[in-house]
Design a protein around this motif. Structure first.
Motif, PDB file in Angstrom:
ATOM      1  N   SER A   1      -4.761 -28.320  75.939  1.00  0.00           N
ATOM      2  CA  SER A   1      -6.154 -27.953  75.713  1.00  0.00           C
ATOM      3  C   SER A   1      -6.288 -26.445  75.679  1.00  0.00           C
ATOM      4  CB  SER A   1      -7.035 -28.518  76.831  1.00  0.00           C
ATOM      5  OG  SER A   1      -6.984 -29.910  76.835  1.00  0.00           O
TER       6      SER A   1
ATOM      7  N   TRP B   1     -13.349 -32.715  76.691  1.00  0.00           N
ATOM      8  CA  TRP B   1     -12.565 -31.484  76.606  1.00  0.00           C
ATOM      9  C   TRP B   1     -11.110 -31.717  76.180  1.00  0.00           C
ATOM     10  CZ3 TRP B   1     -12.351 -26.553  75.845  1.00  0.00           C
ATOM     11  CH2 TRP B   1     -11.252 -25.805  76.257  1.00  0.00           C
TER      12      TRP B   1
ATOM     13  N   THR C   1     -15.332 -34.176  67.636  1.00  0.00           N
ATOM     14  CA  THR C   1     -14.332 -35.229  67.813  1.00  0.00           C
ATOM     15  C   THR C   1     -14.647 -36.490  67.020  1.00  0.00           C
ATOM     16  OG1 THR C   1     -15.478 -35.982  69.825  1.00  0.00           O
ATOM     17  CG2 THR C   1     -13.665 -34.431  70.111  1.00  0.00           C
TER      18      THR C   1
ATOM     19  N   MET D   1     -19.395 -31.184  71.112  1.00  0.00           N
ATOM     20  CA  MET D   1     -18.068 -31.755  71.349  1.00  0.00           C
ATOM     21  C   MET D   1     -17.940 -33.130  70.707  1.00  0.00           C
ATOM     22  SD  MET D   1     -17.699 -30.556  75.338  1.00  0.00           S
ATOM     23  CE  MET D   1     -15.952 -30.805  75.639  1.00  0.00           C
TER      24      MET D   1
ATOM     25  N   LEU E   1     -10.413 -32.328  72.302  1.00  0.00           N
ATOM     26  CA  LEU E   1     -10.717 -31.346  71.265  1.00  0.00           C
ATOM     27  C   LEU E   1      -9.484 -30.839  70.508  1.00  0.00           C
ATOM     28  CD1 LEU E   1     -13.530 -29.257  72.991  1.00  0.00           C
ATOM     29  CD2 LEU E   1     -13.785 -30.770  71.015  1.00  0.00           C
TER      30      LEU E   1
ATOM     31  N   VAL F   1     -14.146 -26.770  66.074  1.00  0.00           N
ATOM     32  CA  VAL F   1     -13.296 -26.997  67.252  1.00  0.00           C
ATOM     33  C   VAL F   1     -12.844 -25.663  67.827  1.00  0.00           C
ATOM     34  CG1 VAL F   1     -11.184 -28.065  68.117  1.00  0.00           C
ATOM     35  CG2 VAL F   1     -12.521 -29.217  66.345  1.00  0.00           C
TER      36      VAL F   1
END
Length: 210
Positions: A62, A43, A154, A150, A46, A77
């Motif tokens: 974030s 998390w 990334t 995710m 991102l 994203v």
């Protein structure tokens, strides 16, 4: 004649002995817990990939969807950190489990980070109860989809997280043995087939090495 119950997630492991009153086997509970860990680790990474053309320029909050320099935000994203993204998806599951327990089930409010941490904490706190009372197959699938998205966002997709074992799935279906290719997931340290069956990891790794 009493029928032996099977795990509602993998549908392969029998629930006997100390697990007889549960709905999810311990390997699947461990995997869900590991998936929650992976979501937590991915998390905060991102936002650094929101502007892929800019490169890393230090920490970003974030959930912040703003960009600089006129660089279009990366849509994948944005989908994960914006409305309907990871915090909201986790919150939906947290609210569902709370509702099943008869607890107040209002979704968390506030920033993306606050909603994320609140939902993640709730899922962890209620996982043991859920594993004894609920069918968590859909939650397991949702978390695997989240971590996959995710990781792709990334850049982790460049390194495969699964490897073929060279053996076929022996899980029983309504007709015969499954027969799909078995794979070992290096992230969750679990064995599964292409049809979604989760099997005894240690036994199948020994079989593949034989």
């Amino acid at each position: 004649m009493t029928t032996t119950p099977y795990c509602t997630v993998c549908r392969d492991n029998p629930l006997t002995g100390t697990r007889a009153t549960f709905t999810v086997c311990q390997p699947c509970v461990d995997r869900i817990d590991q998936l929650l860990d992976q979501v937590e680790q991915l998390w905060p990474r991102l936002p650094d990939f929101l502007e892929r053309g800019r490169g890393h320029s230090g920490p970003r909050v974030s959930g912040d969807t703003k960009t600089s320099g006129g660089i279009p935000p990366a849509e994948d994203v944005l989908d994960l950190i914006g409305p309907g993204g990871i915090p909201d998806r986790l919150s939906e599951w947290d609210v569902w489990i709370r509702g099943q327990r008869g607890l107040p089930a209002a979704p968390a409010m506030g920033s993306a980070d606050h909603r994320f941490s609140t939902a993640l904490r709730g899922l962890r706190n209620h996982l043991a109860w859920a594993a004894a009372n609920l069918d968590l197959r859909s939650l397991d699938t949702a978390l695997r989809n989240m971590t996959g998205a995710m990781r792709a966002a990334t850049g982790d997709r460049d390194e495969p997280t699964t490897t073929e074992l060279g053996t076929l799935c022996s899980a029983l279906t309504d007709i015969a043995e499954c027969g799909a290719v078995l794979r070992y997931d290096k992230t969750t340290r679990a064995v599964h087939c292409d049809n979604g069956h989760h099997l005894n990891t240690a036994w199948h790794l020994r079989l593949a090495a034989a």
